[in-house]
Scaffold this active site. Structure first.
Site, PDB file in Angstrom:
ATOM      1  N   ASP A  49      -9.277   1.858 -25.225  1.00 41.07           N
ATOM      2  CA  ASP A  49      -9.740   1.784 -23.840  1.00 41.07           C
ATOM      3  C   ASP A  49      -9.724   3.167 -23.211  1.00 41.07           C
ATOM      4  OD1 ASP A  49      -9.954  -0.855 -24.168  1.00 41.07           O
ATOM      5  OD2 ASP A  49      -8.219  -1.436 -22.976  1.00 41.07           O
TER       6      ASP A  49
ATOM      7  N   PRO B 239       0.815  -1.219   0.000  1.00 42.91           N
ATOM      8  CA  PRO B 239       0.000   0.000   0.000  1.00 42.91           C
ATOM      9  C   PRO B 239       0.848   1.268   0.000  1.00 42.91           C
ATOM     10  CG  PRO B 239      -0.440  -1.312   1.981  1.00 42.91           C
ATOM     11  CD  PRO B 239       0.561  -2.054   1.172  1.00 42.91           C
TER      12      PRO B 239
ATOM     13  N   ARG C  42      -2.516  -7.840 -21.279  1.00 38.85           N
ATOM     14  CA  ARG C  42      -3.371  -7.416 -22.387  1.00 38.85           C
ATOM     15  C   ARG C  42      -2.672  -6.388 -23.289  1.00 38.85           C
ATOM     16  NH1 ARG C  42      -6.671  -3.249 -22.122  1.00 38.85           N
ATOM     17  NH2 ARG C  42      -8.445  -4.488 -22.837  1.00 38.85           N
TER      18      ARG C  42
HETATM   19  N1  LIG Z   1      -3.867  -3.196   1.538  1.00 35.91           N
HETATM   20  C1  LIG Z   1      -3.247  -3.037   0.293  1.00 35.91           C
HETATM   21  C2  LIG Z   1      -3.627  -1.982  -0.533  1.00 35.91           C
HETATM   22  C3  LIG Z   1      -3.036  -1.796  -1.755  1.00 35.91           C
HETATM   23  C4  LIG Z   1      -2.055  -2.686  -2.184  1.00 35.91           C
HETATM   24  N2  LIG Z   1      -1.372  -2.677  -3.381  1.00 35.91           N
HETATM   25  C5  LIG Z   1      -0.485  -3.623  -3.509  1.00 35.91           C
HETATM   26  S1  LIG Z   1      -0.444  -4.657  -2.139  1.00 35.91           S
HETATM   27  C6  LIG Z   1      -1.663  -3.740  -1.348  1.00 35.91           C
HETATM   28  C7  LIG Z   1      -2.267  -3.930  -0.113  1.00 35.91           C
END
Ligand SMILES: Nc1ccc2ncsc2c1
Length: 242
Positions: A170, A90, A155
Site C-alpha cells: 500500500d 480534533p 486490515r
Molecule cells: N471534528 C473532528 C475532526 C477530527 C476528529 N478526529 C477524531 S474525532 C474528530 C472530530
C-alpha cells in the site's frame, strides 16, 4: 484483537460491521467489536441524560464526567485484558499509517466517541486516554473517526488480508511514503482511452521501472511532504504512549 466502542449512537456501526472484510475477520475470530451506549450509564432516568451546559457559558453541551468515567471503568473491567484507551478528538495526534501499525500491536482498544462539544476535561484528566484525530475538519462526532481507526487497524492484523490483498505494497505501509502508480484493467480501450503499452509488454523490469517513475512523479506533484528529504518526524502527542 478486541475493540470496545463507547458511543451515544451504537446503531451507526450496524452497516459498517457487516461489510465484507470486517465481517469475515469477526466471523474468523480475528477481531471482536463490542459497542457500549454511554446513555446506559446515565444517572438521570428516564431521560438518560449524559450531557449538560458548559460552566462559564458558551455554545453547545458537554458530555458529563460521571457517566463517562463510570462507563469507561465498567467497560474496561468487562474483560481481563486492560484496554488501550483512545479518545477521538480534533485536538488529538493525527492518525497516520505509523500510528495505525502501532495500534495494531494492541490486544484491546477502547474507542471513546465524543458528541456535542466534547467531553468534560476531567474525563481526560482522570482516564488519561490517548487522543487521536483523523484530520482538520468539522465532524458531528467521533464515530466516523472510530470506524476509520478500526478500518485502518483491522486490515493490518495477521490473517485478515489474503496474500493477494497484501497491505505491504500500500502507498503508506511499512514506511512506504509514495503515492500509488496509475492502475488499469480490462478493457484495453474505452472511449479512446488506452492502457500504457508497457503494462501489456510482459517486461516485468520495464513495468516496475515505469510504475516507480509514475509514483515518483505523482508524489512530487501532489505530496512533496511525503518524500524522504521533506518528511518531518510525526511528533507524538504529549499524552501519546511511546
Ligand atoms: N471534528 C473532528 C475532526 C477530527 C476528529 N478526529 C477524531 S474525532 C474528530 C472530530
Amino acid at each position: 484483537m478486541r475493540f470496545d466502542v463507547v458511543t451515544l449512537f451504537p446503531a451507526i456501526f450496524d452497516g459498517y460491521l457487516t461489510q465484507s472484510l470486517l465481517d469475515k475477520a469477526i466471523v474468523r475470530g480475528l477481531v471482536e467489536i463490542q459497542r457500549h451506549n454511554l446513555r446506559d450509564w446515565a444517572e438521570d432516568t428516564p431521560h438518560r441524560k449524559v450531557d449538560d451546559r458548559p460552566f462559564g457559558g458558551g455554545p453547545g453541551m458537554l458530555l458529563q464526567v460521571e457517566p463517562t468515567v463510570t462507563c469507561v471503568r465498567d467497560v474496561d473491567a468487562m474483560c481481563d485484558v486492560p484496554a488501550r484507551k483512545i479518545l477521538l478528538t480534533p485536538q488529538g495526534r493525527r492518525l497516520d499509517q505509523r500510528l495505525a501499525e502501532d495500534l495494531a500491536t494492541s490486544d484491546r482498544i477502547m474507542l471513546m466517541c465524543g458528541r456535542y462539544e466534547g467531553f468534560d476535561q476531567r474525563v481526560l484528566d482522570i482516564l488519561q486516554p490517548e487522543e487521536i484525530s483523523i484530520g482538520d475538519f468539522v465532524l458531528n462526532g467521533g464515530e466516523v473517526a472510530a470506524m476509520t481507526i478500526i478500518d485502518a487497524v483491522v486490515r493490518l492484523l495477521p490473517g485478515v488480508l489474503g496474500d493477494e490483498q497484501s497491505s505491504l505494497d500500500d502507498s503508506f505501509s511499512r514506511g512506504n511514503r509514495m503515492l500509488e502508480f496509475p492502475q488499469y484493467t480490462r478493457p484495453r480501450e474505452f472511449e479512446g482511452h488506452t492502457v500504457p503499452d508497457v503494462l501489456l509488454s510482459g517486461d516485468h523490469a520495464a513495468i516496475a521501472k515505469w510504475r516507480a517513475e509514475q509514483s515518483r512523479v505523482k508524489t512530487i506533484d501532489r505530496r512533496r511532504d511525503l518524500l524522504p528529504e521533506n518528511s518531518k518526524p510525526n511528533h507524538e502527542h504529549p499524552n501519546q504512549r511511546s
